[in-house]
Scaffold this motif. Structure first.
Motif, PDB file in Angstrom:
ATOM      1  N   SER A  54     -21.419 -19.652  27.947  1.00 20.43           N
ATOM      2  CA  SER A  54     -20.194 -19.000  28.421  1.00 20.43           C
ATOM      3  C   SER A  54     -19.867 -19.575  29.789  1.00 20.43           C
ATOM      4  N   GLN A  94     -16.807 -14.879  21.309  1.00 22.13           N
ATOM      5  CA  GLN A  94     -16.728 -13.433  21.531  1.00 22.13           C
ATOM      6  C   GLN A  94     -18.134 -12.865  21.522  1.00 22.13           C
ATOM      7  N   TRP A  95     -18.315 -11.876  22.374  1.00 20.35           N
ATOM      8  CA  TRP A  95     -19.611 -11.219  22.480  1.00 20.35           C
ATOM      9  C   TRP A  95     -19.358  -9.756  22.745  1.00 20.35           C
ATOM     10  N   ARG A  96     -19.961  -8.897  21.948  1.00 18.18           N
ATOM     11  CA  ARG A  96     -19.820  -7.464  22.186  1.00 18.18           C
ATOM     12  C   ARG A  96     -21.203  -6.907  22.473  1.00 18.18           C
ATOM     13  N   ASP A  97     -21.371  -6.427  23.673  1.00 20.33           N
ATOM     14  CA  ASP A  97     -22.642  -5.850  24.071  1.00 20.33           C
ATOM     15  C   ASP A  97     -22.794  -4.496  23.382  1.00 20.33           C
ATOM     16  N   HIS A  98     -24.037  -4.034  23.238  1.00 20.18           N
ATOM     17  CA  HIS A  98     -24.299  -2.728  22.629  1.00 20.18           C
ATOM     18  C   HIS A  98     -23.527  -1.638  23.369  1.00 20.18           C
ATOM     19  N   GLU A 102     -14.912  -3.032  23.227  1.00 20.40           N
ATOM     20  CA  GLU A 102     -14.216  -4.293  22.961  1.00 20.40           C
ATOM     21  C   GLU A 102     -15.155  -5.472  23.238  1.00 20.40           C
ATOM     22  N   PRO A 103     -14.976  -6.555  22.500  1.00 25.00           N
ATOM     23  CA  PRO A 103     -15.788  -7.739  22.790  1.00 25.00           C
ATOM     24  C   PRO A 103     -15.280  -8.454  24.036  1.00 25.00           C
ATOM     25  N   GLU A 104     -16.172  -9.154  24.685  1.00 30.69           N
ATOM     26  CA  GLU A 104     -15.759 -10.066  25.759  1.00 30.69           C
ATOM     27  C   GLU A 104     -15.229 -11.319  25.079  1.00 30.69           C
ATOM     28  N   ARG A 105     -14.103 -11.812  25.542  1.00 27.87           N
ATOM     29  CA  ARG A 105     -13.532 -13.047  25.021  1.00 27.87           C
ATOM     30  C   ARG A 105     -13.824 -14.133  26.044  1.00 27.87           C
TER      31      ARG A 105
END
Length: 152
Positions: A54, A94-98, A102-105
């Protein structure tokens, strides 16, 4: 003429007749591959490793790795360990933390390294991942490694 000079002259004459080493590049226009390079043996067990980095949120918030800083990272951490080459691709991630709604883009860089399956290369890849984490404070660098059939 002394005997040692005769022997030396004979040696130089014979050495001059030796054929030059064959080029590692194919001269056969029907062949698409590099031929005869002992540093890239056909029978080696090759691995394709992808590393996902990232370089910052797409929205332009803080935490973006500048192009100059990315190049510096490549030069210091990646090229020094894999000087024979690698590829870098720009990607969207995209990453969505627990627990996040919303996911991080993320703007993402993907490095693809084709390497022999050795403990040294494995350690080099882990060193690259750790270096990026130290530089950016990111929690992880995704790694995908799988066997590959490679032909140069």
């Amino acid at each position: 003429m002394p005997k040692s000079l005769v022997v030396a002259a004979l040696f130089l004459a014979i050495a001059g007749c030796a054929t030059p080493p064959a080029s590692v590049h194919t001269k056969d226009p029907a062949s698409s591959t590099l031929q005869g390079d002992p540093t890239r043996p056909a029978q080696a067990q090759w691995i394709r490793t992808e590393l996902y980095f990232s370089v910052g949120p797409l929205e332009g918030k803080e935490g973006v790795v500048s192009p100059a800083r990315w190049r510096e990272f490549l030069d210091q951490e990646v090229t020094s360990r894999f000087p024979d080459g690698f590829s870098v691709f720009d990607a969207y991630g995209q990453w969505r933390d627990h627990g996040a709604k919303e996911p991080e883009r993320l703007a993402t860089k993907v490095i693809v390294i084709l390497h022999e399956n050795t403990a040294k290369h494995d350690a080099d890849i882990e060193a690259i991942r750790l270096a990026f984490k130290r530089i950016t404070g990111d929690l992880s660098v995704l790694r995908l490694s799988q066997p590959a059939v490679v032909s140069f």
